[in-house]
Design an enzyme around this catalytic site. Structure first.
Site, PDB file in Angstrom:
ATOM      1  N   LYS A 270      33.069  88.456  34.073  1.00  0.00           N
ATOM      2  CA  LYS A 270      32.420  86.826  34.328  1.00  0.00           C
ATOM      3  C   LYS A 270      32.994  85.979  33.348  1.00  0.00           C
ATOM      4  O   LYS A 270      33.038  86.328  32.146  1.00  0.00           O
ATOM      5  CB  LYS A 270      30.835  86.963  34.229  1.00  0.00           C
ATOM      6  CG  LYS A 270      30.108  85.487  34.199  1.00  0.00           C
ATOM      7  CD  LYS A 270      28.682  85.533  33.905  1.00  0.00           C
ATOM      8  CE  LYS A 270      28.211  84.044  33.697  1.00  0.00           C
ATOM      9  NZ  LYS A 270      26.820  84.077  33.453  1.00  0.00           N
ATOM     10  N   ASP A 275      28.621  76.729  31.556  1.00  0.00           N
ATOM     11  CA  ASP A 275      27.388  76.924  32.247  1.00  0.00           C
ATOM     12  C   ASP A 275      26.293  75.950  32.096  1.00  0.00           C
ATOM     13  O   ASP A 275      25.716  76.081  31.046  1.00  0.00           O
ATOM     14  CB  ASP A 275      26.916  78.295  32.160  1.00  0.00           C
ATOM     15  CG  ASP A 275      25.601  78.732  33.153  1.00  0.00           C
ATOM     16  OD1 ASP A 275      25.494  77.713  34.175  1.00  0.00           O
ATOM     17  OD2 ASP A 275      25.059  79.566  32.814  1.00  0.00           O
ATOM     18  N   LYS A 282      20.115  73.418  33.095  1.00  0.00           N
ATOM     19  CA  LYS A 282      19.480  74.005  31.854  1.00  0.00           C
ATOM     20  C   LYS A 282      19.198  72.879  31.007  1.00  0.00           C
ATOM     21  O   LYS A 282      19.421  71.871  31.086  1.00  0.00           O
ATOM     22  CB  LYS A 282      20.879  74.639  31.212  1.00  0.00           C
ATOM     23  CG  LYS A 282      21.237  76.039  31.572  1.00  0.00           C
ATOM     24  CD  LYS A 282      22.047  76.816  30.778  1.00  0.00           C
ATOM     25  CE  LYS A 282      22.648  78.119  31.453  1.00  0.00           C
ATOM     26  NZ  LYS A 282      21.639  78.972  31.713  1.00  0.00           N
ATOM     27  N   ASP A 293      30.042  81.439  28.067  1.00  0.00           N
ATOM     28  CA  ASP A 293      29.681  82.212  29.349  1.00  0.00           C
ATOM     29  C   ASP A 293      30.978  82.856  29.983  1.00  0.00           C
ATOM     30  O   ASP A 293      30.853  83.479  30.894  1.00  0.00           O
ATOM     31  CB  ASP A 293      29.043  81.379  30.276  1.00  0.00           C
ATOM     32  CG  ASP A 293      28.004  81.884  31.068  1.00  0.00           C
ATOM     33  OD1 ASP A 293      27.345  82.878  30.797  1.00  0.00           O
ATOM     34  OD2 ASP A 293      27.678  81.215  32.019  1.00  0.00           O
ATOM     35  N   ASP A 352      21.767  78.068  38.739  1.00  0.00           N
ATOM     36  CA  ASP A 352      22.010  78.604  37.223  1.00  0.00           C
ATOM     37  C   ASP A 352      22.169  80.232  37.252  1.00  0.00           C
ATOM     38  O   ASP A 352      22.449  81.032  36.255  1.00  0.00           O
ATOM     39  CB  ASP A 352      20.651  78.298  36.177  1.00  0.00           C
ATOM     40  CG  ASP A 352      21.182  78.482  34.617  1.00  0.00           C
ATOM     41  OD1 ASP A 352      22.405  78.478  34.482  1.00  0.00           O
ATOM     42  OD2 ASP A 352      20.114  78.602  34.082  1.00  0.00           O
ATOM     43  N   GLU A 354      24.417  81.648  38.447  1.00  0.00           N
ATOM     44  CA  GLU A 354      25.862  81.706  39.103  1.00  0.00           C
ATOM     45  C   GLU A 354      26.730  82.714  38.800  1.00  0.00           C
ATOM     46  O   GLU A 354      27.666  83.052  39.457  1.00  0.00           O
ATOM     47  CB  GLU A 354      26.553  80.396  38.691  1.00  0.00           C
ATOM     48  CG  GLU A 354      27.086  80.594  37.239  1.00  0.00           C
ATOM     49  CD  GLU A 354      26.285  80.816  36.104  1.00  0.00           C
ATOM     50  OE1 GLU A 354      25.141  80.557  35.997  1.00  0.00           O
ATOM     51  OE2 GLU A 354      26.493  81.230  34.835  1.00  0.00           O
ATOM     52  N   ARG A 356      26.038  86.146  38.610  1.00  0.00           N
ATOM     53  CA  ARG A 356      26.080  87.049  39.776  1.00  0.00           C
ATOM     54  C   ARG A 356      26.805  86.749  41.201  1.00  0.00           C
ATOM     55  O   ARG A 356      27.221  87.686  41.840  1.00  0.00           O
ATOM     56  CB  ARG A 356      24.520  87.402  40.024  1.00  0.00           C
ATOM     57  CG  ARG A 356      23.802  86.397  40.530  1.00  0.00           C
ATOM     58  CD  ARG A 356      22.099  86.689  40.562  1.00  0.00           C
ATOM     59  NE  ARG A 356      21.648  86.589  39.083  1.00  0.00           N
ATOM     60  CZ  ARG A 356      20.448  86.938  38.926  1.00  0.00           C
ATOM     61  NH1 ARG A 356      19.801  87.290  39.671  1.00  0.00           N
ATOM     62  NH2 ARG A 356      20.299  86.832  37.433  1.00  0.00           N
TER      63      ARG A 356
HETATM   64  N1  BES Z   1      24.688  82.203  31.422  1.00  0.00           N
HETATM   65  C1  BES Z   1      23.202  82.377  31.545  1.00  0.00           C
HETATM   66  C2  BES Z   1      22.586  83.564  30.915  1.00  0.00           C
HETATM   67  C3  BES Z   1      22.510  83.278  29.473  1.00  0.00           C
HETATM   68  C4  BES Z   1      21.265  82.459  29.184  1.00  0.00           C
HETATM   69  C5  BES Z   1      22.985  83.797  28.484  1.00  0.00           C
HETATM   70  C6  BES Z   1      21.108  82.165  27.753  1.00  0.00           C
HETATM   71  C7  BES Z   1      22.701  83.747  27.307  1.00  0.00           C
HETATM   72  C8  BES Z   1      21.611  82.810  26.891  1.00  0.00           C
HETATM   73  C9  BES Z   1      23.249  82.985  33.238  1.00  0.00           C
HETATM   74  O1  BES Z   1      24.117  82.315  34.107  1.00  0.00           O
HETATM   75  C10 BES Z   1      21.749  82.096  33.580  1.00  0.00           C
HETATM   76  O2  BES Z   1      21.533  81.138  33.431  1.00  0.00           O
HETATM   77  N2  BES Z   1      21.064  83.108  34.127  1.00  0.00           N
HETATM   78  C11 BES Z   1      19.711  82.818  34.382  1.00  0.00           C
HETATM   79  C12 BES Z   1      19.268  83.562  35.517  1.00  0.00           C
HETATM   80  C13 BES Z   1      17.874  83.297  36.051  1.00  0.00           C
HETATM   81  C14 BES Z   1      18.081  82.087  36.610  1.00  0.00           C
HETATM   82  C15 BES Z   1      17.605  84.487  37.068  1.00  0.00           C
HETATM   83  C16 BES Z   1      18.869  83.092  33.196  1.00  0.00           C
HETATM   84  O3  BES Z   1      18.877  83.826  32.635  1.00  0.00           O
HETATM   85  O4  BES Z   1      17.875  81.986  32.898  1.00  0.00           O
HETATM   86 ZN    ZN Z   2      25.952  81.836  33.420  1.00  0.00          ZN
HETATM   87 ZN    ZN Z   3      23.561  79.918  34.556  1.00  0.00          ZN
END
Ligand code: BES
Ligand code: ZN
Ligand code: ZN
Length: 506
Positions: A270, A275, A282, A293, A352, A354, A356
């Protein structure tokens, strides 16, 4: 940094301002031929119990002499508990300590007896890796006057070498691995206004030009449209920076069986260059960290580079969907339906999630290779950070052998993973009422596992597959004993060691 090896521990001709002396618990003096005054100084510090030889304990002593003006005692803890990982962390810790002390040239004694059952070459190589990882410092965006950070220019590792050839080759391996880690960390640390998808693509092209046996193929937006990667396009459409799909290929062996396809190992990483969360924005706190990210993408690129530099007899391909996730009037939004590479329709419910979405296209593209195995690497969920802290990356795989291998290699390399469940019963939560699949369930449960289940949907059940959620390990905000704050290069050491095992036919 210039790192050299010396076959003997010799104090008199030492051209270093600092000497690092490793000591185990219970050792009361230095066994090497050092000047009597230094030995006496060390013995008195140990006798005073001020320095207890605990794991990663350091103490800097001033010798008062010219030449070697400092001795740094380095604790390795209990001898019978010392592993290669302890060696690596300890030597790294010493370097971190001596950077603070403004040392310019350092000599470190490496002990062939440090780890039971391991050779001098293995121990020395891990010390080299620890030194390199600790020495890494990201200064690309410091103005000239500020570049003068604590930098140790010269390092020499000294020990009673038993097998010089083995030591030299283990050293070369450690240096190649360290170069790959530096590359991954540089990409991760580069600010997101610079490290755009196009920038990452250019960096891979430059790597391919430098490393024999590798090729870089870059899909620009027009080609991504042609390939029908609707997931990658959907995520990228809110940003002024166009996406790239990066293919970095290393073929280290010729396939003998001309009738069968040469089945590579495919690594999918990825690379969201920033992000924001998109329309599902966020919160502001720590959003800056979302420049990391793209660390999954950086890790798989670095892994292929290391495999090539080590000339491993494997065929390994890194696939990296790269995009920026931004909110704007052109951005994708919750309830949009995207059509992925194979025609699967995907209902977006949270922009968010994104990672996946872009990985789905990456995993679908991987099928074209009929891969022997697929590993995807992604900073996928905040939930894995909650579960594991920075102790380990989350490992998701239905394959028990693969899980056992990664867990063991992770422990050996210090690039740890922890197996998490893929709960089959929850797969239904990703069924959509309007499209083929939805991206997240309507009820929020176990984000990290759901992320894994979503990705699994795009992999053939017959193909060995593992998903590494490195959101927990990809960067450090505080730094650690032997790593500066910033990108860590997580999963590069793990994947390279895994590819080495595959190369040896294990
Ligand atoms: N890049 C983030 C994951 C992340 C968040 C990594 C904080 C490190 C610290 C990812 O794209 C994301 O935002 N994931 C969401 C998924 C959820 C909406 C199912 C998350 O973890 O909140
Ligand atoms: Zn992300
Ligand atoms: Zn995200």
């Amino acid at each position: 940094m210039n790192i050299t090896l010396s076959q003997k521990v010799s104090y008199n001709r030492l051209k270093a301002d600092t000497l690092v002396v490793p000591l185990f618990k219970g050792e009361k003096e230095i066994a090497y031929a050092l000047p009597a005054s230094v030995k006496k100084l060390v013995a008195s510090v140990i006798a005073s119990k001020e320095f207890q030889c605990g794991t990663l304990e350091t103490q800097v002593l001033h010798t008062g002499g010219n030449g070697v003006s400092r001795v740094c005692l380095l604790g390795l803890g209990e001898k019978k508990e010392c592993t290669l990982d302890v060696v690596q962390r300890a030597y790294g810790t010493a370097i971190m300590r001596l950077k603070k002390a403004k040392a310019k040239s350092v000599a470190l004694i490496v002990r062939g007896d440090a780890v039971q059952g391991k050779t001098y070459a293995e121990i020395c190589a891990r010390a080299v890796l620890g030194v390199r990882m600790a020495q890494y410092h990201f200064v690309a965006y410091k103005s000239k006057s500020k570049k003068e950070i604590a930098h140790i220019g010269r390092v020499v590792l000294m020990g009673d070498v038993s097998d010089d050839r083995a030591t030299k080759s283990a050293y070369a391996r450690a240096m190649a691995l360290a170069d790959a880690l530096d590359f991954a960390r540089d990409l991760g640390n580069t600010p997101p206004n610079h490290a755009t998808p196009a920038y990452i693509a250019d960096a891979v092209k430059a790597l391919a030009a430098k490393i024999p046996g590798t090729t870089a193929t870059i899909f620009d937006k027009a080609r991504i449209v042609k390939e029908k990667m609707g997931g990658l396009l959907g995520v990228a459409q809110g940003s002024q920076h166009e996406p790239r799909f990066i293919i970095f290929d290393y073929k280290g062996h010729t396939c003998n069986d001309k009738s069968a396809p040469c089945r590579p190992i495919v690594l999918v990483g990825k690379a969201i260059t920033f992000d924001t969360g998109g329309i599902s924005l966020k919160p502001g706190k720590s959003m800056d960290e979302m420049k990391f990210d793209m660390c999954g993408g950086a890790a798989v690129i670095a892994t292929v580079a290391a495999a090539a530099r080590l000339r491993l007899p494997v065929h390994v391909v890194a696939l990296v969907p790269a995009a920026e996730n931004m909110p704007s009037h052109t951005a994708y939004k919750p309830s949009d339906v995207l059509t992925l590479l194979d025609g699967t329709t995907l209902e977006v419910l949270n922009t968010d999630a994104e990672g996946r979405v872009v990985l789905a296209d990456g995993l679908l593209y991987a099928k074209k290779y009929q891969p022997k195995a697929i590993v995807d690497v992604a900073t996928l969920t905040g939930a894995i950070v909650v579960a594991l802290g920075d102790y380990a990356a989350g490992l998701f795989t239905p394959d028990n052998d693969c899980a056992a291998a990664f867990a063991r290699i992770g422990e050996e390399t210090g690039d740890r993973v922890w197996r998490m469940p893929l709960v089959k019963e929850w797969a239904d939560t990703l069924k959509s009422t309007v499209a083929d699949v939805r991206q997240v369930p309507t009820q929020r449960i176990a984000d990290a596992t759901i992320g894994g289940l979503f990705l699994q949907h795009f992999v053939d059940a017959k193909t060995s597959w593992a998903h590494l959620d490195i959101a927990s390990t990809a960067w450090k905000t505080e730094g650690a004993s032997y790593v500066e704050p910033g990108a860590t290069g997580a999963s590069v050491r793990l994947l390279v060691a895994w590819l080495e095992e595959i190369s040896r036919g294990e």
